[in-house]
Design a protein around this motif. Structure first.
Motif, PDB file in Angstrom:
ATOM      1  N   ARG A 123      -2.748  -9.566   6.379  1.00 51.90           N
ATOM      2  CA  ARG A 123      -3.032  -8.540   5.938  1.00 51.90           C
ATOM      3  C   ARG A 123      -3.843  -9.134   4.931  1.00 51.90           C
ATOM      4  O   ARG A 123      -4.895  -8.447   3.942  1.00 51.90           O
ATOM      5  CB  ARG A 123      -2.478  -7.562   5.710  1.00 51.90           C
ATOM      6  CG  ARG A 123      -2.219  -6.566   6.709  1.00 51.90           C
ATOM      7  CD  ARG A 123      -0.623  -5.784   6.145  1.00 51.90           C
ATOM      8  NE  ARG A 123      -0.440  -5.120   8.271  1.00 51.90           N
ATOM      9  CZ  ARG A 123       0.660  -4.981   8.519  1.00 51.90           C
ATOM     10  NH1 ARG A 123       2.027  -4.707   7.286  1.00 51.90           N
ATOM     11  NH2 ARG A 123       1.473  -4.632   9.218  1.00 51.90           N
ATOM     12  N   GLU A 124      -2.849  -9.768   3.554  1.00 52.62           N
ATOM     13  CA  GLU A 124      -3.691 -10.208   1.783  1.00 52.62           C
ATOM     14  C   GLU A 124      -4.647 -10.275   2.470  1.00 52.62           C
ATOM     15  O   GLU A 124      -5.649 -10.152   1.453  1.00 52.62           O
ATOM     16  CB  GLU A 124      -2.680 -11.241   1.815  1.00 52.62           C
ATOM     17  CG  GLU A 124      -1.459 -10.167   1.247  1.00 52.62           C
ATOM     18  CD  GLU A 124      -0.343 -11.316   0.457  1.00 52.62           C
ATOM     19  OE1 GLU A 124      -0.198 -12.233   0.016  1.00 52.62           O
ATOM     20  OE2 GLU A 124       0.724 -10.280  -0.070  1.00 52.62           O
ATOM     21  N   ILE A 153       1.810 -12.031   9.245  1.00 51.66           N
ATOM     22  CA  ILE A 153       1.310 -10.914   9.472  1.00 51.66           C
ATOM     23  C   ILE A 153       0.527 -10.865   7.622  1.00 51.66           C
ATOM     24  O   ILE A 153      -0.453 -10.204   8.004  1.00 51.66           O
ATOM     25  CB  ILE A 153       1.845  -9.476   9.919  1.00 51.66           C
ATOM     26  CG1 ILE A 153       2.230  -9.975  11.932  1.00 51.66           C
ATOM     27  CG2 ILE A 153       1.233  -8.245   9.828  1.00 51.66           C
ATOM     28  CD1 ILE A 153       2.604  -8.507  12.498  1.00 51.66           C
ATOM     29  N   ALA A 154       2.048 -10.609   7.587  1.00 55.34           N
ATOM     30  CA  ALA A 154       1.468  -9.802   5.794  1.00 55.34           C
ATOM     31  C   ALA A 154       0.567 -10.297   5.021  1.00 55.34           C
ATOM     32  O   ALA A 154      -0.494 -10.552   4.249  1.00 55.34           O
ATOM     33  CB  ALA A 154       3.001 -10.340   5.050  1.00 55.34           C
TER      34      ALA A 154
END
Lengths: 81, 561
Positions: free
Chosen positions: A75-76, A71-72
Motif C-alpha cells: 500500500r505504501e 500488504i502494508a
C-alpha cells in the motif's frame, strides 16, 4: 527419563482414571454421560474432531506470517507511486 | 458519609498519577501501595447506593456496592497489584501509570450505579488501554493500537446510542436488568458485546493484546473483557442469545488457538474462549450459572495473568514470541516453567486448581436446566481448552524440541508475581469456599465429589492423549490465520480504495469528455470568424443592402403588431 518411561507413566494414569469408575458412583445428568468410560471416549473424540476441524480451517485460512506487513508495504508503495 | 463512600476508583486514579510523578525511588512503594489501599477502600463499602451526584439533570450514582460488584472490583485490584509487581522495575513509567488508570476505570465500572457513570468509566478504560498497547514495541504496536482504539470507539458509540435510548424511553438511567424487547436494549447489548470480544469482532483481542509489551499484555488480559462480563450479568442476565454467542466464542477461541504460532496470540484466543464460558453462563441465567460466570471471571483473571506473565517472562528474556523459535526452555527457566504449568492446569480446570471449582459451576447449571446440547458442547470445549492452552502453550514454549536457548529466569519481582498468582490458583482450587463466600448468590454446590474428580481426570487425560497422538498434525508453521479482522484490515480497505479508484476514473472520463466537447464547440465558433470563415468572407455590397432592408422591414413589421 526416556520417552518410553514417560509414555508408560501416562498410560498408567489413563488406565487409572478409567478404572477409578469401579470405585466411584458416577452420577447421571442425561443417561449417556453415565456410561462406563464416557468422559474418556468423549474427551478423546472431541479433541480429535477439534484438531481435524482446525486443520481444515488451516488449509483455507493460513497465510505467511508477514501477510499483513506485505500488504502494508504494498500500500505504501502504491501511495508513493 | 462522603468520606465513607469515597469511590475506590479514585484511589487508584490518584495512584496512577503518583506513579507518573514521584521520584523513581518511591515508585515501587506507590505501585504496591495504591492497589492495596484501593482494596481497602473496596472492602469498607457497605451494600447499597452510597454516593450520588446531579449530572445533566439526572441523579447519577457514582458508587453502588453489592457482593457481585465487590467481587469484580476485588479481583481487579488484586490484578493491579500483581501486574504492578511484575513490571515493578522493568516496565516503563508511562506504561505503568496508564495501566493503573486502566485498572481504575475497570473498578469504576464495577461500582457504577447508573449507565452514565458506567459509560464514562468504560471510555476511560478504552483510552488508557490504548495507551498501554502503544507502549509495545514498534510500528506493529502503533497500528494495532489504532485499530483497537477504533474498534472501541465503535463499541462506545453503540453503547452511547443504547444508553440514550434507554434514558429517553424509560426515564431511568439505573443499571438494572433490561429485557431485550427494544431497539435500545439491543444496541446497548451490542455495545457491551464489542468489549466482550463477541462475534463478529472477536478478532480485536488477538490483534491488539499480543502487541503490548510483556508487562502491558498482563494488564490488558484482565480488565476490558471482564468488565463486559460484569455488565452482562448486571444488565442482561438470562438473555438466551448469550448462550449461543458464548458457545461460538468458546469454539472460535479453541480452533484459532490451535492454528496459532505466536505464544501470546494463543493466549489471546484463549481469552475469547474463556470469556465464552462466562457469557454462556450469563445466558443460562440461573443463580448457579451467574455464580459460575462471576467465579470463573475471578479465577480466569488470575490464571490468565499468570499465563501471560510466564509468556511475558519468556519474551522479556529471549525476545522471541513464536512457538517455532522456542522450546526446551525448562532447562534454564524452571520457575517460569513451573508457574506456566500451574496456569495451564488452572485454565484447563484440573482438580485442585481454581478453574476446576469455577468452570464446573457453569456446566452444572446447564445440566440443572436440562440443556443437554449446551452441556455436551461445554464438556467437549473443556477437553478442547486443555488441548489448546493447557498443553499446547507449555509444550511448545518450554518443552518440544530444544531450541538451544538458555535464558535465565527473569528478575526477582517478575518471579515473585508469578509465584504469587500460582499460589492463588492452587489455594482457590484447594479451598473453594474462599471464592464461594464472595459470590452474589448462596452457593449450593460441592465441586469435590468423587464422580466429578474422576470424570474430569478422564476428560483431561484423554484430551492429552489426543494431543500427543495427533502431534504431527500440530507442528508449528510460520503462519498466521486469517480472522474476521481481515474484513476490516484488507477487504474494507480494498473496497474503499476500489471505490476511490472508480470515482477518480469517472472524474477523469467526464473531464475528458467535457474537454473534447468544449473543444469542438470552440473550434466551430472560431471557424465562423477564421480568415476563411463565413463571417470573414468578402460579400457583395448589394447583398448586404438587401439583408439590411429585410431586417428593417421585419423590425417595422414587428413594431406594428
Amino acid at each position: 527419563m526416556s520417552k518410553k518411561t514417560l509414555w508408560t507413566v501416562f498410560a498408567i494414569a489413563l488406565a487409572l482414571s478409567v478404572l477409578a469408575e469401579f470405585a466411584i458412583d458416577i452420577h447421571l445428568h442425561f443417561g449417556i454421560d453415565g456410561w462406563f468410560g464416557f468422559h474418556a471416549v468423549y474427551g478423546f473424540l472431541a479433541c480429535v474432531a477439534l484438531v481435524l476441524v482446525a486443520r481444515l480451517m488451516g488449509f483455507v485460512l493460513k497465510r505467511a506470517d508477514d501477510y499483513y506487513e506485505r500488504i502494508a508495504a504494498a500500500r505504501e508503495e502504491q501511495d508513493d507511486a | 458519609m462522603l468520606e465513607l463512600a469515597f469511590p475506590p476508583a479514585f484511589v487508584l486514579i490518584l495512584g496512577a498519577l503518583l506513579v507518573a510523578v514521584v521520584r523513581p525511588g518511591l515508585r515501587p512503594l506507590v505501585l504496591l501501595g495504591a492497589p492495596l489501599l484501593t482494596l481497602w477502600a473496596i472492602w469498607r463499602l457497605p451494600d447499597g447506593v452510597l454516593l450520588t451526584a446531579p449530572f445533566l439533570g439526572y441523579d447519577i450514582e457514582l458508587v453502588e456496592a453489592d457482593a457481585l460488584r465487590r467481587l469484580f472490583a476485588t479481583v481487579f485490584a488484586l490484578m493491579a497489584f500483581a501486574g504492578g509487581l511484575f513490571g515493578l522495575l522493568q516496565a516503563r513509567t508511562r506504561e505503568l501509570a496508564a495501566a493503573y488508570a486502566y485498572a481504575a476505570g475497570a473498578i469504576g465500572v464495577c461500582f457504577a450505579g447508573d449507565l452514565i457513570t458506567l459509560f464514562l468509566f468504560w471510555e476511560f478504560m478504552a483510552l488508557f488501554s490504548t495507551v498501554v498497547i502503544w507502549c509495545g514495541e514498534g510500528e506493529n504496536a502503533r497500528r494495532a493500537g489504532l485499530r483497537y482504539a477504533l474498534m472501541h470507539l465503535v463499541g462506545g458509540v453503540l453503547l452511547k446510542i443504547g444508553i440514550e435510548g434507554v434514558m429517553v424511553h424509560t426515564g431511568s438511567v439505573d443499571v438494572r436488568a433490561l429485557a431485550l424487547d427494544s431497539f435500545d436494549a439491543w444496541v446497548l447489548l451490542a455495545g457491551v458485546l464489542v468489549n466482550a470480544a463477541a462475534p463478529p469482532v472477536s478478532a480485536w483481542i488477538a490483534d491488539a493484546y499480543p502487541e503490548g509489551s510483556p508487562f502491558g499484555a498482563v494488564f490488558l488480559s484482565a480488565f476490558t473483557t471482564k468488565t463486559a462480563v460484569l455488565a452482562l450479568i448486571l444488565l442482561f442476565p438470562g438473555a438466551q442469545i448469550l448462550v449461543w454467542i458464548g458457545l461460538w466464542m468458546i469454539f472460535y477461541g479453541i480452533l484459532y488457538a490451535l492454528l496459532e504460532n505466536d505464544m501470546r496470540r494463543i493466549l489471546a484466543y484463549s481469552i475469547v474462549n474463556q470469556v465464552g464460558f462466562m457469557v454462556c453462563g450469563v445466558g443460562i441465567g440461573t443463580g448457579m450459572a451467574l455464580n459460575g460466570a462471576a467465579a470463573h471471571a475471578f479465577a480466569h483473571i488470575l490464571y490468565k495473568a499468570l499465563l501471560l506473565m510466564s509468556a511475558g517472562a519468556v519474551l522479556h528474556q529471549t525476545g522471541k514470541r513464536k512457538c517455532s523459535d522456542l522450546g526446551g526452555l525448562w532447562h534454564s527457566m524452571p520457575v517460569t516453567t513451573a508457574c506456566g504449568i500451574v496456569g495451564a492446569l488452572a485454565i484447563s480446570a484440573f482438580p485442585f486448581t481454581s478453574g476446576f471449582i469455577s468452570k464446573s459451576m457453569i456446566g452444572q447449571a446447564a445440566a440443572d436446566q436440562h440443556l443437554m446440547l449446551v452441556w455436551f458442547l461445554l464438556t467437549a470445549a473443556s477437553a478442547g481448552v486443555f488441548l489448546h492452552a493447557g498443553i499446547k502453550f507449555p509444550w511448545f514454549v518450554f518443552f518440544q524440541k530444544d531450541s538451544g536457548l538458555r535464558p535465565p529466569d527473569p528478575p526477582w519481582n517478575m518471579r515473585a508475581a508469578m509465584i504469587l498468582l500460582a499460589a492463588a490458583c492452587i489455594a482457590l482450587g484447594c479451598f473453594p469456599w474462599m471464592l464461594y463466600e464472595l459470590l452474589p448468590y448462596p452457593v449450593d454446590y460441592l465441586p469435590y465429589t468423587g464422580a466429578h474428580v474422576v470424570t474430569q481426570f478422564q476428560l483431561l487425560l484423554f484430551a492429552g492423549l489426543a494431543f500427543f497422538a495427533l502431534l504431527p498434525l500440530m507442528q508449528r508453521t510460520l503462519t498466521i490465520s486469517l480472522d474476521f479482522d481481515w474484513l476490516w484490515r484488507v477487504a474494507m480497505v480494498e473496497l474503499a480504495a476500489g471505490i476511490a479508484r472508480a470515482w477518480r476514473a469517472l472524474g477523469d472520463a467526464s473531464r475528458a469528455l467535457w474537454q473534447r466537447r468544449a473543444g469542438l464547440w470552440l473550434r466551430r465558433g472560431l471557424a465562423l470568424v477564421a480568415p476563411d470563415g463565413i463571417l470573414a468572407r468578402t460579400q457583395p455590397v448589394a447583398s448586404m443592402a438587401l439583408w439590411v432592408l429585410l431586417v428593417l422591414a421585419l423590425l417595422i413589421g414587428l413594431a406594428r403588431v
